[in-house]
Every structure is written in C-alpha cells, then in structure tokens.
Write a protein that holds these residues in place. Structure first.
Motif, PDB file in Angstrom:
ATOM      1  N   GLY A 177       0.919  -1.523  -0.058  1.00  0.00           N
ATOM      2  CA  GLY A 177      -0.050  -0.005  -0.085  1.00  0.00           C
ATOM      3  C   GLY A 177       0.867   1.583  -0.688  1.00  0.00           C
ATOM      4  N   ALA A 178       1.903   1.112   0.782  1.00  0.00           N
ATOM      5  CA  ALA A 178       2.849   2.370   1.181  1.00  0.00           C
ATOM      6  C   ALA A 178       3.414   2.732  -0.471  1.00  0.00           C
ATOM      7  CB  ALA A 178       4.093   2.265   2.132  1.00  0.00           C
ATOM      8  N   VAL A 179       4.204   1.883  -0.570  1.00  0.00           N
ATOM      9  CA  VAL A 179       4.637   1.978  -2.213  1.00  0.00           C
ATOM     10  C   VAL A 179       3.745   2.453  -3.424  1.00  0.00           C
ATOM     11  CG1 VAL A 179       5.753   0.239  -4.419  1.00  0.00           C
ATOM     12  CG2 VAL A 179       6.433  -0.050  -2.176  1.00  0.00           C
ATOM     13  N   VAL A 180       1.997   1.799  -3.735  1.00  0.00           N
ATOM     14  CA  VAL A 180       1.563   2.404  -4.162  1.00  0.00           C
ATOM     15  C   VAL A 180       0.778   3.893  -4.505  1.00  0.00           C
ATOM     16  CG1 VAL A 180      -1.000   2.262  -5.216  1.00  0.00           C
ATOM     17  CG2 VAL A 180       0.146   0.465  -5.041  1.00  0.00           C
ATOM     18  N   LEU A 181       0.759   4.171  -3.012  1.00  0.00           N
ATOM     19  CA  LEU A 181       0.822   5.758  -2.715  1.00  0.00           C
ATOM     20  C   LEU A 181       1.351   6.486  -2.717  1.00  0.00           C
ATOM     21  CD1 LEU A 181      -1.537   5.071   0.686  1.00  0.00           C
ATOM     22  CD2 LEU A 181      -2.791   5.690  -1.223  1.00  0.00           C
ATOM     23  N   GLY A 182       3.115   5.912  -2.984  1.00  0.00           N
ATOM     24  CA  GLY A 182       3.864   6.626  -2.982  1.00  0.00           C
ATOM     25  C   GLY A 182       4.036   7.106  -4.274  1.00  0.00           C
ATOM     26  N   LEU A 183       3.812   6.502  -5.370  1.00  0.00           N
ATOM     27  CA  LEU A 183       4.009   6.511  -6.507  1.00  0.00           C
ATOM     28  C   LEU A 183       2.609   7.814  -7.059  1.00  0.00           C
ATOM     29  CD1 LEU A 183       5.058   2.906  -7.488  1.00  0.00           C
ATOM     30  CD2 LEU A 183       6.731   4.597  -7.546  1.00  0.00           C
ATOM     31  N   LEU A 184       1.536   6.748  -6.654  1.00  0.00           N
ATOM     32  CA  LEU A 184       0.876   8.315  -6.687  1.00  0.00           C
ATOM     33  C   LEU A 184       0.594   9.343  -6.637  1.00  0.00           C
ATOM     34  CD1 LEU A 184      -2.711   5.424  -5.676  1.00  0.00           C
ATOM     35  CD2 LEU A 184      -1.915   6.576  -8.357  1.00  0.00           C
ATOM     36  N   ALA A 185       1.484   9.582  -5.567  1.00  0.00           N
ATOM     37  CA  ALA A 185       0.833  11.584  -4.879  1.00  0.00           C
ATOM     38  C   ALA A 185       2.280  11.809  -5.992  1.00  0.00           C
ATOM     39  CB  ALA A 185       1.981  10.977  -3.776  1.00  0.00           C
ATOM     40  N   VAL A 186       3.845  11.346  -6.279  1.00  0.00           N
ATOM     41  CA  VAL A 186       4.966  11.739  -6.797  1.00  0.00           C
ATOM     42  C   VAL A 186       5.153  11.542  -8.179  1.00  0.00           C
ATOM     43  CG1 VAL A 186       5.644  12.985  -4.442  1.00  0.00           C
ATOM     44  CG2 VAL A 186       6.420  10.818  -5.032  1.00  0.00           C
ATOM     45  N   ASN A 187       5.275  10.552  -8.433  1.00  0.00           N
ATOM     46  CA  ASN A 187       6.068  10.239  -9.135  1.00  0.00           C
ATOM     47  C   ASN A 187       4.647   9.234 -10.802  1.00  0.00           C
ATOM     48  OD1 ASN A 187       8.926   9.539  -9.481  1.00  0.00           O
ATOM     49  ND2 ASN A 187       8.297   7.389 -10.425  1.00  0.00           N
TER      50      ASN A 187
END
Length: 397
Positions: A232-242
């Motif tokens: 979940g953290a990886v996906v949310l991180g990518l959605l936010a800034v990449n």
C-alpha cells in the motif's frame, strides 16, 4: 423445473457491466481514429467532449464496481491474483508482440528509451506500473493498466488489513488529495535524474511489490500485515509523486473513481446505506471543477458518470447482445486497436490529402478487422488463459 446454473445467473446479472465495457471500448476506438482518419474533426470534437476520457472513466467505474466484489466473494488473495494474472497478461503479451512486429516492419518507432533503458522499461511494463514509474508506454493505451494495477494492489493491502469496507471514505480522501494537491504535486520525482536512477527506482519498486505480495499470499500474522503495508505504501507513494500522463490530480481522481464504483456496489448490495454511497457524487464534481477551462474533459466526466448510473438503474433489463459481446472482447479491442491504426498512419501519413470516402472505407475496414482479430484473441488467448487460471485456483474443479 429447469435449474439455471449459478454461474449463468451471475453472468446474466452482470450483463449490464459487459454492455458498459463494450460501449467504452467503442468510444476509445473512436477517439483514436480521429487523428489518422478524421483529423479535421478531431479538435472540434475534443473541444466539447473528450471521448477517450469518457471511455476510460466508464472502464474505471466498472472495475471499481466489480473487482473488489470478486476478491471479497472468494476471500482468497492468492486466487484473486491468479485470476488477475491470467486475465491481464496473456492479451498484453499479444499486444507487445504486435507492437514489436510493427517496429520490425518499420511501421512504427519505439520510444528512444527502449534503446537506452531497455531493462527499466521491460521491468516496469512487467509490473504494469510503468505509468507510475514515469515511463513511456509501449503502446499508448497501456497507461490505464497502471491505475488498474495500483487499484488491485491497494485492494489487496486493505483486504489483508481488514480495512476494505470503507470505500466511500477512500474515494473522498483521494478526491480531497487531488483537490488539495492539484497542480502542486511533483511529477516523476522518484524517477527523475537519468537512466541509472530510473533503473534503481524500478527495481526497488518491483522488489518491494513482489516481496509484499509474497508475504500477503504466503505469510501469516505480522508478516502478512507487514507485506500489505509495504504494498500500500509503495502504491500511494507512486501515485503522489511519480506519475506521467495524465498527471497527479487525474491519477488520484482515477483511484477515487474506482473506489466510488465500489461504494455504489456496496449500496446496491445493501452493505452500506445509499445515503453514505451518495457522497461519491463529490468525485465527479471534483473532477469537473479541477478540469475547469477544459470543457471537453468536463462533459466527458459528467457523461461517463451519468452513463454508469443510468446503466445501473437499468441493470435488470435485457442488454443489447452486440454490446455484451463487445464487452466480452473489450480488453482485446482496447489493446489491439492502436496497432491497426498505426498501420493506417504508416500508409497515409497525410490523411487530410486522402479522399474522405477512402478514409471512411478504411475506418470500416479497421473496425471489421479489429472485431475479427479480437474475437480470435478471445477464443485462442483470453478464454484458454482464464480457464487455466480457474483450474489453478480449483484443481480438478
């Protein structure tokens, strides 16, 4: 008394979703035929209605409505991912092979990064997260698969943590994030800085997602929960800034749209009150507001939601067979139509110089070839792959 098998009854109840998929696929094909065959109509049409955005928004609503139900009905993350793998990857391989063939024939050119960053792009496409890794897509339509994959990964994490019932809250949270961060979120932050950094980020993301899914599927207790948190953290991180196209706020709104679709499913099933699901109306409202100044996107957003709600209201009616059949083959239609249109562009690099009658005849030929090819792909690739997936889920069943 004739007994109708449960699978047949389920398919009948879901016919309206197939009809929506079929309609969405046709609209996306229409969008992509404008440039190579009807260039004079392209800008006038898109100025008032973005057919591509309409089509993919309908697709995302359908996914949000039905995919979580599939996971929850089985209650088995392993079975869910086997099903998703054999649903998504075999046709994708056909699409990639077709693109490689076009490139070999000189009908199309691969992005320059395929020559300078082949490992990064290959791994990125294998994860289906390439659009969230700020990579060029092998075929333009593949960008939507990154958001589908992100949704599946988030669902897996939430289901594992027992937090999957709050669909309306997630839709609203993602919508709020889109509104609050519109135009301010950094794009491609993680992958910026050259091929070395892109490769590092891609391999790290692939490793974390793979390890997290493995922990969820095979682990127990704390290990399983830790794997879900990592995913979940990886996906949310990518959605936010990449993200690359369509951009940060659109990407967040896409996920909000899918969770809103889930909220509508829960209300329809009596799992939550309609008053709670009604808050999902804020998702398209935010999308229309964020697209201010872009009438085409605004009307497409509104029309997609109205179409879905109308189809949902008519879900007990008999759907047109042509649309339900198109829904059956819609994934192949979606993946393969750009390849045929690439061939048209190669033959007619200046479409405006070609007589309109010839272009309309070519359009009819492309659609006929596409439907025939999609029917073959369904019969010989998609259906066998899905049967194999079902056998792996229930051996001997």
């Amino acid at each position: 008394m004739l007994t109708v098998p449960a699978a047949t009854r389920q398919a009948g109840r879901m016919a309206w979703l197939d009809a929506l998929r079929g309609l969405a696929a046709l609209i996306v094909v229409f969008e992509h035929t404008l440039q190579p065959l009807l260039p004079g109509a392209r800008m006038p049409v898109k100025a008032v209605f973005e057919p591509g955005w309409y089509g993919v928004t309908v697709f995302f609503l359908v996914s949000g409505y039905i995919v979580p139900a599939s996971l929850e009905r089985r209650g088995d993350v392993r079975a869910f991912w086997i099903s998703r793998f054999f649903r998504l990857y075999p046709p994708l391989v056909v699409c990639a092979a077709g693109m490689a063939l076009l490139a070999a024939m000189g009908w199309d050119e691969l992005h320059v990064w395929w020559g300078s960053r082949p490992l990064s792009l290959t791994v990125g496409h294998l994860t289906m997260l390439q659009n969230l890794l700020a990579m060029p897509n092998l075929v333009n339509v593949l960008w939507t698969l990154s958001y589908e994959m992100a949704f599946y990964l988030l669902l897996t994490a939430m289901f594992t943590l027992g937090a999957h019932w709050r669909s309306t809250a997630y839709a609203l949270a993602l919508t709020a994030a889109a509104v609050a961060g519109a135009g301010a979120l950094p794009v491609a932050l993680l992958s910026a800085g050259g091929s070395g950094r892109m490769l590092t980020v891609t391999l790290v993301v692939a490793a974390l997602v793979t390890a997290g899914l493995a922990a969820v599927i095979t682990g127990t207790g704390t290990v399983r929960r830790a794997g879900a948190i990592v995913v979940g953290a990886v996906v949310l991180g990518l959605l936010a800034v990449n993200q690359s196209y369509p951009g940060p706020w659109q990407g967040l709104l896409i996920l909000a749209t899918m969770f809103a679709g889930t909220a509508l499913y829960r209300a329809e099933q009596g799992q939550i009150p309609w008053s709670r699901a009604g808050w999902a109306a804020l998702v398209p409202a935010a999308g229309i507001w964020l697209a201010r100044g872009d009438l085409g996107t605004q009307t497409a957003e509104a029309a997609a939601w109205l179409t879905f709600v109308a189809a949902m209201a008519l879900r007990h009616r008999r759907m047109p067979r042509v649309l339900t059949w198109l829904g059956l083959v819609s994934y192949s239609v979606y993946l393969l139509h750009p390849l045929l249109l690439e061939g048209v562009q190669w033959f007619w690099p200046e479409p405006a110089a070609v007589p309109l009658g010839a272009r309309l005849a070519a359009l009819a030929g492309v659609v006929a070839a596409l439907l025939g090819l999609s029917a073959l792909t369904w019969r010989f690739v998609e259906a066998p792959a899905q049967r194999l997936g079902r056998r792996l889920i229930t051996p001997g069943g």
